[in-house]
Design a protein around this motif. Structure first.
Motif, short mmCIF file in Angstrom:
data_model
loop_
_atom_site.label_atom_id
_atom_site.label_comp_id
_atom_site.label_asym_id
_atom_site.label_seq_id
_atom_site.Cartn_x
_atom_site.Cartn_y
_atom_site.Cartn_z
N ASN A 1 11.28 8.86 -4.26
CA ASN A 1 9.97 9.35 -4.66
C ASN A 1 9.46 10.41 -3.69
OD1 ASN A 1 7.67 9.39 -6.29
ND2 ASN A 1 6.60 7.96 -4.93
N LYS A 2 9.61 10.11 -2.39
CA LYS A 2 9.13 11.04 -1.37
C LYS A 2 10.07 10.95 -0.17
CE LYS A 2 5.28 11.66 1.79
NZ LYS A 2 4.34 10.87 2.53
N PRO A 3 10.95 11.95 -0.01
CA PRO A 3 11.97 11.88 1.05
C PRO A 3 11.35 11.56 2.41
CG PRO A 3 12.33 13.77 -0.35
CD PRO A 3 11.03 13.18 -0.78
N PHE A 4 12.04 10.75 3.18
CA PHE A 4 11.56 10.37 4.51
C PHE A 4 11.67 11.56 5.46
CE2 PHE A 4 13.04 5.82 3.52
CZ PHE A 4 11.86 5.56 2.87
N GLY B 1 0.82 -1.21 0.00
CA GLY B 1 0.00 0.00 0.00
C GLY B 1 0.85 1.26 0.00
N LEU B 2 2.10 1.12 -0.44
CA LEU B 2 2.98 2.29 -0.49
C LEU B 2 3.00 2.82 -1.92
CD1 LEU B 2 5.80 0.71 1.67
CD2 LEU B 2 4.28 2.55 2.40
N ASN B 3 3.51 4.02 -2.04
CA ASN B 3 3.40 4.71 -3.32
C ASN B 3 4.63 4.48 -4.21
OD1 ASN B 3 2.39 6.27 -5.28
ND2 ASN B 3 2.41 8.19 -4.11
N LEU B 4 4.46 3.74 -5.31
CA LEU B 4 5.56 3.51 -6.24
C LEU B 4 5.47 4.53 -7.37
CD1 LEU B 4 7.92 1.54 -7.05
CD2 LEU B 4 6.27 0.43 -8.53
N SER B 5 6.58 5.19 -7.67
CA SER B 5 6.57 6.22 -8.70
C SER B 5 6.19 5.61 -10.05
CB SER B 5 7.95 6.85 -8.79
OG SER B 5 8.01 7.64 -9.94
#
Ligand code: ZN
Length: 518
Positions: A93-96, A57-61
């Motif tokens: 994709n989205k920095p932690f 359910g995480l966002n893959l570019s």
């Protein structure tokens, strides 16, 4: 710019190298490429990582993802890079939020549903991460027991990818980490068999104790059914527990080996015992594998015992690699991608029938072998191999009356008592040899032997005469000295005397029986 880095460990043999996993997301056509010398199972990582991210359910570019593993020259095998790849892809994709990526190493394989699966070689990999200066390592929960054997580095177990990104401050719901039930290491020797079960072979048992005390390789020659296997099986129980350093080395080798099922258990504290069948190939002894070098039995027996039953039946190439391992104490496995080195210092136990039919030492059944075939049989154990065997033991069969009498005897030496004697003798030897880099009498090179083992002239008279007469070689002479020193240590004697030498000469056995040796 969408770029992020994470760290993983590449293992070749026991040597771990830090691999930087760099992910870049560009606005080109969608795709997922992996560069930097990946092997086949690693190339498949893109498919696993993609599915694991989506199913978590995480966002893959949706754009082009390029993952580079560097340095490119370091060989990279297997699936343990999955976790580091997934983390760098997600971070690009989205920095932690609160990134700990720079000080963290990731080890683990991803299943398609996003769960983290155990991998081989976690112990040496965590050790490599620590020596490279990392503060944290994230490992599969199933490998946690093994990973936390390494001190001075924070070990975080995980069950799935969501838990990993959560550690890095990624905002997502996670479940509590569940650890497998670690079976407790069984108390030492509980399952080991006792030497008190061996009846009527007291002098043979004493030879086993001497071999254990001095680290001497041993050959047992006797008719089938005389108890050679029974003795070999009990031999490892006479050895003391491994030192911490030895435990870590041995556990690391077993950790890399496939199908050894170390996962979940802790440090190996007892000396391992390996007994390959005589059909074993040279590769299974020395190790190999097409891409990932896998340790062989000589390395799995490291710091323990390698027992070859029916030794002359082993194939010549197998005996040859054994000789090389005995000489160098390690094996090197070369593959196109690089050379893996595994330690292989073990104590060798050989068992052989006296002749092909097995009856040459049997007083009741006569041997049907010709002198030539008998010689050919024993010659299969080549001279250079037998040269390293200090004790050559002839085991006589006992008759029914002797067996009955032996069974009625009480006060037979137990394994525990014998092991205490072994430990005491070993500490005497270690004390005497301190500063030399050796700790066991069998290890002493000839150059040191005559300086450290000050046996008196009278004591060595027997050997000097044998040497002059040519009935013993210089190497045989040295072997007797080493053995006599161990016998002396077991007696807690001050100095090697004539009786120690005399017993050593007997135990060394006849050179003629041992073929072309010495
Ligand atoms: Zn025979």
């Amino acid at each position: 710019m969408h770029l992020a880095k994470s760290n993983a460990i590449s293992l070749v043999g026991l040597t771990g190298t830090v691999v930087e996993v760099e992910a870049d997301i560009s606005s080109n056509l969608p795709g997922f490429v992996l560069v930097g010398l990946p092997d086949a199972s690693l190339s498949e990582a893109t498919a696993r990582v993609r599915a694991a991210i989506v199913n978590s359910g995480l966002n893959l570019s949706q754009r082009k993802i390029t993952v580079n593993l560097s340095p490119a020259a370091v060989p990279k095998f297997g699936s343990s890079f999955d976790l580091a790849i997934a983390v760098s892809v997600l971070a690009a994709n989205k920095p932690f939020a609160k990134s700990r990526l720079a000080e963290c190493v990731h080890i683990g394989e991803l299943a398609l549903d996003g769960s983290v699966k155990p991998v081989n070689g976690v112990l040496p990999a965590v050790m490599a991460a620590r020596s490279a200066g990392f503060s944290t390592v994230i490992v599969p929960a199933a490998n946690f027991a093994e990973a936390k054997l390494v001190n001075s580095i924070e070990v975080l177990p995980v069950n799935n990818l969501r838990q990993v990104v959560n550690i890095h401050g990624y905002d997502c719901a996670v479940d509590v980490v569940t650890l497998p039930d670690v079976e407790k290491t069984p108390p030492a020797q509980s399952s080991e068999k006792d030497i008190a079960d061996i009846y009527g072979q007291d002098s043979a048992v004493e030879s086993l104790v001497i071999a254990a005390a001095g680290g001497h390789h041993l050959l047992m020659i006797g008719s089938p059914g005389v108890g050679k296997t029974m003795m070999a099986e009990r031999f490892a129980s006479l050895l003391p527990n491994l030192s911490l350093e030895q435990s870590v080395e041995t556990t690391a080798v077993h950790s890399i080996a496939k199908n050894r099922g170390l996962i979940g258990s802790g440090l190996i504290v007892r000396p391992p015992f390996e007994a390959p069948h005589h059909t074993a190939s040279a590769v299974s002894l020395i190790g190999g594998g097409t891409s990932i070098p896998n340790p062989g039995l000589v390395s799995l027996a490291h710091n323990g015992v390698l027992f070859l039953d029916e030794a002359p039946e082993f194939q010549q190439p197998a005996l040859e690699v054994l000789r090389q391992a005995l000489e160098t104490g390690e094996v090197a496995i070369s593959r196109a991608a690089g050379t893996a080195r595994f330690p292989a210092r073990f104590q060798l136990l050989l068992a052989a029938n006296p002749c092909p039919c097995g009856n040459a030492l049997n007083p009741k059944v006569s041997c049907i072998c010709s002198a030539v075939s008998r010689q050919r049989y024993i010659n299969k154990l080549s001279g250079p191999l037998l040269d390293r065997v200090d004790i050559r033991l002839q085991i006589q069969s006992i008759n029914a009356t002797q067996a009955l009498l032996a069974r009625q005897e009480t006060g037979r030496q137990t394994t525990e008592q014998a092991r205490l004697r072994v430990i005491r003798a070993r500490s005497l030897a270690a004390e005497r040899l301190s500063g030399t880099g050796y700790s066991l009498n069998a290890q002493i090179p000839a150059s040191l032997l005559h300086k450290r083992f000050a046996a008196s002239r009278e004591a060595t008279r027997l050997l000097d005469i044998a040497l002059k007469r040519g009935s013993i070689s210089m190497r045989g002479y040295d072997r007797c000295l080493r053995l006599a020193q161990t016998i002396c240590d077991l007696d807690a004697g001050e100095r090697v005397d004539e009786s120690h030498i005399a017993r050593a000469v007997t135990m060394r056995g006849s050179e003629r029986l041992a073929g072309a040796a010495a």
